[in-house]
Design an enzyme around this catalytic site. Sequence first.
Site, short mmCIF file in Angstrom:
data_model
loop_
_atom_site.label_atom_id
_atom_site.label_comp_id
_atom_site.label_asym_id
_atom_site.label_seq_id
_atom_site.Cartn_x
_atom_site.Cartn_y
_atom_site.Cartn_z
N THR A 288 -7.51 4.27 9.13
CA THR A 288 -7.50 5.02 10.40
C THR A 288 -8.59 4.57 11.37
OG1 THR A 288 -6.64 6.86 9.11
CG2 THR A 288 -7.37 7.36 11.34
N HIS B 127 -6.58 11.32 3.41
CA HIS B 127 -6.17 10.23 4.32
C HIS B 127 -6.46 10.64 5.76
CE1 HIS B 127 -3.23 8.00 1.48
NE2 HIS B 127 -4.27 7.23 1.73
N ASP C 297 0.82 -1.21 0.00
CA ASP C 297 0.00 0.00 0.00
C ASP C 297 0.86 1.27 0.00
OD1 ASP C 297 -2.46 1.32 0.08
OD2 ASP C 297 -2.46 1.40 2.28
N HIS D 72 -9.36 5.93 -1.64
CA HIS D 72 -8.51 5.93 -0.44
C HIS D 72 -9.07 6.90 0.57
CE1 HIS D 72 -4.83 3.68 -1.67
NE2 HIS D 72 -5.47 3.75 -2.81
N GLY D 73 -8.67 6.70 1.82
CA GLY D 73 -9.05 7.67 2.85
C GLY D 73 -10.54 7.65 3.17
N ALA D 74 -11.15 6.46 3.17
CA ALA D 74 -12.59 6.39 3.41
C ALA D 74 -12.95 6.58 4.89
CB ALA D 74 -13.15 5.06 2.91
N SER D 75 -11.95 6.48 5.77
CA SER D 75 -12.22 6.75 7.19
C SER D 75 -12.72 8.18 7.34
CB SER D 75 -10.95 6.58 8.04
OG SER D 75 -10.59 5.23 8.11
ZN LIG Z 1 -4.30 5.22 0.93
#
Ligand SMILES: [Zn+2]
Length: 292
Positions: free
Chosen positions: A244, A189, A88, A219-222
């Site tokens: 995260t 992120h 990743d 990406h960064g779905a948190s």
């Molecule tokens: Zn990522």
Amino acid sequence: MEERKNNEKNLNWYLEQARQGAYAIGHFNFATADVLKGVVVASKESGAAAVMVGTSEGEVDFIGISGVVALVQALRKEYGFPIFLNADHFKSFEKCKEAIDAGYDSVLIDGSHLSYEENIAVTKKVIDYASSVNSDISVEGELGYLRGSSEVQSKVEISSVDYTKPEEARDFVSKTGVHRLAVVFGNIHGIVTDQEEKLDIEHFSKIVSAEPRPYYVLHGASGLKDEDISAAIRAGITNVHFNTELRVAYKEGIHKAMHDKPGETTPYKYLSPAVEEVKKVVAQKTKIFIAT
Ligand SMILES: [Zn+2]
């Protein structure tokens, strides 16, 4: 991986199924064996078709690259479930080569810190190397500037100048032949506490119209709302990355266990409740991925 039998499907096959079925495959990071097992069990129990598990360069350094590959192989065998291991955000050809040589199923060559031309060159180099080793390996590139880090932050500047440009996505995919593409359209992120994270689905749809070939990765779905994630999947996202929120669940679970029973010294007794918290997050997210 080398040991995969011919009748087992590769990651790109699962992503194609997801695209046709308008659902997404989850991607979760891990730095310890207990979290990895929790991710796999919760994904399987929630009805996922497959799961991607990922290690950043730092997470690999912590476990050791051979250990990472062996752990994933062991769980795949034990649970009879399709688990795909992804490198990743690996930042260089050399790091991606290490992962490919070690037996990873997938790499994300993240050249987004480079100039556009350099990003194309390094991504193409990784694609060429991966396909020379094993045609089952799936390669992801990244285009656009994804801000933030995999932590809880108060505020992150979000600007549409960082977004992936539709015409660049088309040019990038044509020149590299990348299978998956990480794009930026409001995602960052990590988790921000003092602002609302919002996706620009309209912008993402323009990217997909300009370049429909790759499997698109969020990406960064948190920190995103469930309905934003569902809308992104309906618009063409086939792979969603969470890190995260898992880290927070794990850390808070350990903290609580230590606080509840300060005299407990048996690792699996104070770690198990934390893994249960991680499993809850994975199950809840997986239901969003497959419900759209
Ligand atoms: Zn990522």
